[in-house]
Motif scaffolding. Sequence first.
Motif, PDB file in Angstrom:
ATOM      1  N   ASP A   1       0.851  -1.190   0.000  1.00  0.00           N
ATOM      2  CA  ASP A   1       0.000   0.000   0.000  1.00  0.00           C
ATOM      3  C   ASP A   1       0.887   1.241   0.000  1.00  0.00           C
ATOM      4  O   ASP A   1       2.109   1.149  -0.149  1.00  0.00           O
ATOM      5  CB  ASP A   1      -0.985  -0.008   1.175  1.00  0.00           C
ATOM      6  N   LYS A   2       0.286   2.415   0.178  1.00  0.00           N
ATOM      7  CA  LYS A   2       1.037   3.670   0.095  1.00  0.00           C
ATOM      8  C   LYS A   2       2.015   3.844   1.247  1.00  0.00           C
ATOM      9  O   LYS A   2       2.882   4.730   1.200  1.00  0.00           O
ATOM     10  CB  LYS A   2       0.084   4.860   0.057  1.00  0.00           C
ATOM     11  N   GLY A   3       1.917   3.012   2.271  1.00  0.00           N
ATOM     12  CA  GLY A   3       2.878   3.047   3.370  1.00  0.00           C
ATOM     13  C   GLY A   3       4.031   2.092   3.181  1.00  0.00           C
ATOM     14  O   GLY A   3       4.943   2.043   4.004  1.00  0.00           O
ATOM     15  N   SER A   4       4.030   1.316   2.091  1.00  0.00           N
ATOM     16  CA  SER A   4       5.132   0.394   1.790  1.00  0.00           C
ATOM     17  C   SER A   4       6.241   1.188   1.113  1.00  0.00           C
ATOM     18  O   SER A   4       6.055   1.692   0.013  1.00  0.00           O
ATOM     19  CB  SER A   4       4.656  -0.730   0.857  1.00  0.00           C
ATOM     20  N   ALA A   5       7.383   1.288   1.756  1.00  0.00           N
ATOM     21  CA  ALA A   5       8.435   2.164   1.235  1.00  0.00           C
ATOM     22  C   ALA A   5       9.800   1.498   1.299  1.00  0.00           C
ATOM     23  O   ALA A   5      10.048   0.613   2.115  1.00  0.00           O
ATOM     24  CB  ALA A   5       8.470   3.476   2.023  1.00  0.00           C
ATOM     25  N   SER A   6      10.671   1.939   0.394  1.00  0.00           N
ATOM     26  CA  SER A   6      12.095   1.645   0.444  1.00  0.00           C
ATOM     27  C   SER A   6      12.394   0.144   0.419  1.00  0.00           C
ATOM     28  O   SER A   6      12.194  -0.506  -0.591  1.00  0.00           O
ATOM     29  CB  SER A   6      12.691   2.315   1.688  1.00  0.00           C
ATOM     30  N   ALA A   7      12.902  -0.416   1.527  1.00  0.00           N
ATOM     31  CA  ALA A   7      13.282  -1.826   1.531  1.00  0.00           C
ATOM     32  C   ALA A   7      12.095  -2.737   1.218  1.00  0.00           C
ATOM     33  O   ALA A   7      12.262  -3.784   0.578  1.00  0.00           O
ATOM     34  CB  ALA A   7      13.892  -2.205   2.880  1.00  0.00           C
ATOM     35  N   SER A   8      10.900  -2.351   1.653  1.00  0.00           N
ATOM     36  CA  SER A   8       9.737  -3.174   1.335  1.00  0.00           C
ATOM     37  C   SER A   8       9.416  -3.100  -0.157  1.00  0.00           C
ATOM     38  O   SER A   8       8.905  -4.052  -0.750  1.00  0.00           O
ATOM     39  CB  SER A   8       8.521  -2.772   2.174  1.00  0.00           C
ATOM     40  N   GLU A   9       9.747  -1.957  -0.789  1.00  0.00           N
ATOM     41  CA  GLU A   9       9.563  -1.835  -2.237  1.00  0.00           C
ATOM     42  C   GLU A   9      10.620  -2.644  -2.990  1.00  0.00           C
ATOM     43  O   GLU A   9      10.350  -3.187  -4.067  1.00  0.00           O
ATOM     44  CB  GLU A   9       9.616  -0.371  -2.651  1.00  0.00           C
ATOM     45  N   ILE A  10      11.831  -2.727  -2.428  1.00  0.00           N
ATOM     46  CA  ILE A  10      12.860  -3.584  -3.025  1.00  0.00           C
ATOM     47  C   ILE A  10      12.372  -5.022  -3.049  1.00  0.00           C
ATOM     48  O   ILE A  10      12.479  -5.724  -4.063  1.00  0.00           O
ATOM     49  CB  ILE A  10      14.181  -3.468  -2.242  1.00  0.00           C
TER      50      ILE A  10
END
Length: 487
Positions: A310-319
């Motif tokens: 979701d929109k709170g998934s950022a950085s390492a979680s996006e990797i």
Amino acid sequence: MNSPEKTPETETKNSFLRIKKFHFAMLLFFLVFLTAGITTFALAFGEDKPAVQVIREREEFAKLYDAYDTLKNDYYQDVDQEKLINGAIDGMMESLDDPYSDYMSQEDAKSFHQSLSSSFEGIGAEIQEREGNIFIVTPLKGSPAEKAGLQPEDKILSVDGKSIQGMSSTEAVALIRGEKGTDVKLSILRQGAKQPVDVTITRDTIPIETVYGEMLENGIAKVQITNFSQNTATELVDVLNDMQKEGMKGLVLDLRQNPGGLLDQAVKISSLFVPEGKILFKVEDRKGNIEEYTSENKNNNNLPLVVVIDKGSASASEILAGAVSESAGVPLVGEKSFGKGTVQRAEDFSDGSNMKFTTDKWLTPEGNWIHKKGIKPDLEVPLPEYASLPFIDPEAELKVSVASEQVKAAQKMLKALGFNPGREDGFFDEKTKTAVVAFQKSKKLEENGVLKGTSTIELMNSLREKIKNEDPQIKKAVEVLKQEMSK
């Protein structure tokens, strides 16, 4: 907060991008004083050649030297030399206009390092500075921030009455964090809301437990990773082993509201689900040189998998999401991710202060730079409108004849829970009171038709439980996983 209150989290490159002692800046300012000394000596004895040579080696710093000397000698009060130097470094970091690059004092650096350890004391929310404003990236699971109803993209206007506009995320974290058991009052403005609300949160010890697992149905397990801390990969392996003992045949991996964290953990976890030799991500430096990082998974794990973002998934979680999507064909479900496509390194000064700065871009296996764009899921599934309703201040008294944005939020909550208030325009009338009384009766509360204190908290908790039980994103992920398992 590191944000958890961490903040800003930093993408530490572990063995391949090491955190090392940074002596350059201190050496630079040593040269400032050395140059001044040489210049004085040369002028006194008529030897100007050595001074000219030293200055010409770093002519770009002449203006900095002049400013420092002018303030030190001519400012109307005595100046703190260390403060001037720290301010110069801080100014350099600010000039980068990069929310992920920051200078930290000794105290701030200590908090930063604590955020990467097993626990810290605060409210438990990741924050970020954007254009002079401080926003919530995500509250940590089970934290005081989550229990208080804070959500991604909430803007923090003030802390204990002090405006934080123009502050860095590190400065904001220093105000928000504090000892367990103490209160902090945040003024919060939610997207779409016209008026801010004050939220009082009691600080607590925030354990960095980052992996939570549960069995759902038909051999399907759901595992949530809340951030990437020092032991996340080990935690995940332990939880997956437990799920396998319970008969796991397929996995829903929940990365929602995961702000990222340590890069080496993202590498280890991505390798669990991506075949050996496949690209996990790429790193591009300022010169355009690209280095690929590949999976070292030798277990050939064929467990059916669906990932939720979701929109709170950022950085390492996006990797992780990008790696499993593009290199393993794993379906992504949910909403577009946050969009942080840069890597930071943290380096310590000898006095214990620290600076964190961006060193590289990271790209998905197919070479996509998702910065400020995010990763779009294969199946977009929004949460219902009531999942993003604003926080209601339990100290506010909502009753007949009151009109406000908080009344409007309460009316929407009541309707979502099956207690029809008759209207949703923010005016508290007799029908709204009837709905409140019915809700209070269902929870065995005092039936006075007034929303305040316990009644308000129960209303928000009931809505949170409804969102959890009826979560359309997880339901869609389970549906997709069943299709994958039947192939």
